[in-house]
Design an enzyme around this catalytic site. Sequence first.
Site: not given
Ligand code: SF4
Length: 346
Positions: A37, A191, A198, A201, A207
């Site tokens: 960390e 992200c 996205c 994702c 989102c």
């Molecule tokens: S959908 Fe939302 S969480 Fe996923 S990469 Fe795009 S901005 Fe980030």
Amino acid sequence: MKRPSIASRLLPWYRQFGRHDLPWRQSRNPYVLYLAEIMLQQTRVETVKPYFRRFLARFPSWQALADAPIDDVLTLWSGLGYYARARNAHSAAQMVVEKFHGEFPRELTQALELPGVGRSTAAAVLASAYGQEQAILDANARRVLFRYHELSGAARSPQNERLLWQLAEQETPSKAHDYNQAIQDLGALLCVARKARCAECPLQGPCAGPGATTSQSRTEKPTRFAYFLLARSDDDRILLERRAHKGIWGGLWALPWYEMPAGEESPELLAGFRNWAEQEYALRLQMQELQPWQRHSFTHFHLDYRVVVARMAGSAVAEARRAASLHAPEQLAQLALPSPLRRLFS
Ligand code: SF4
């Protein structure tokens, strides 16, 4: 808008695409997790890996790190940057040994007593080492939460800071360990700060993507200017100065650093630099070469610098002033040097 929990979509993605092979991922040893960390703070995973392995091989336990001379710790950290982390890790190990009986504390409030340990670092260790339900808010988690919940304004404003911690706690399930790793991986792999991916994702849909928010207003870092003096003695030893423990490159060995008022050079400025060096280090200089400008970026500023190569006239030894001493070229590899100087000497 009420959104589905992040965990329900994130955890299946993590099982398939997470970075399970990172050298610290399979460990539940608090010392190993703590070390990872700390090293990962503001530093890329690929950069950390070799340092992490070397450091752990040399200092395999709290006790080994606590007993080590600080110079050895700094030498092994040399090149990783942000040296306050190395000094804090050394002090933290001593505190764990002396105050907490050789164990990373199990209470968050006690873990926060360790030098250099903030809330997110403490929470990450407690969740992974002891299975506690602790939310993290490192840079990756912060970015995902900020975008997913469509926050706006400066990410680090006190109001958003409070809100982000609330959201982090709400989203973190009882099995925090996996979730914490997963949100870090999502922030690191998809992200990302620029050009979020996205389309790949698992949170896409609920989102709206990074464009929905006005996040992280970036301010340009200021630039400072300096000459570094590379002075060699008759027997080819190099003048180095041990920097004060607090501040930039604290505790490391560096070339004498002369801060210039601005980026504009003139013969007077160079003469002023030479006078300064001769007085500060009690020596006589024969200037030889002015190397090209280079840039090194710190967290809060860029440093544009030139190395001024010079020979020390006679055999004057400059050790009388400041914390300076002469070092033979073959000794340099053993010293804790900041990365630009390590590159210069290699
Ligand atoms: S959908 Fe939302 S969480 Fe996923 S990469 Fe795009 S901005 Fe980030």
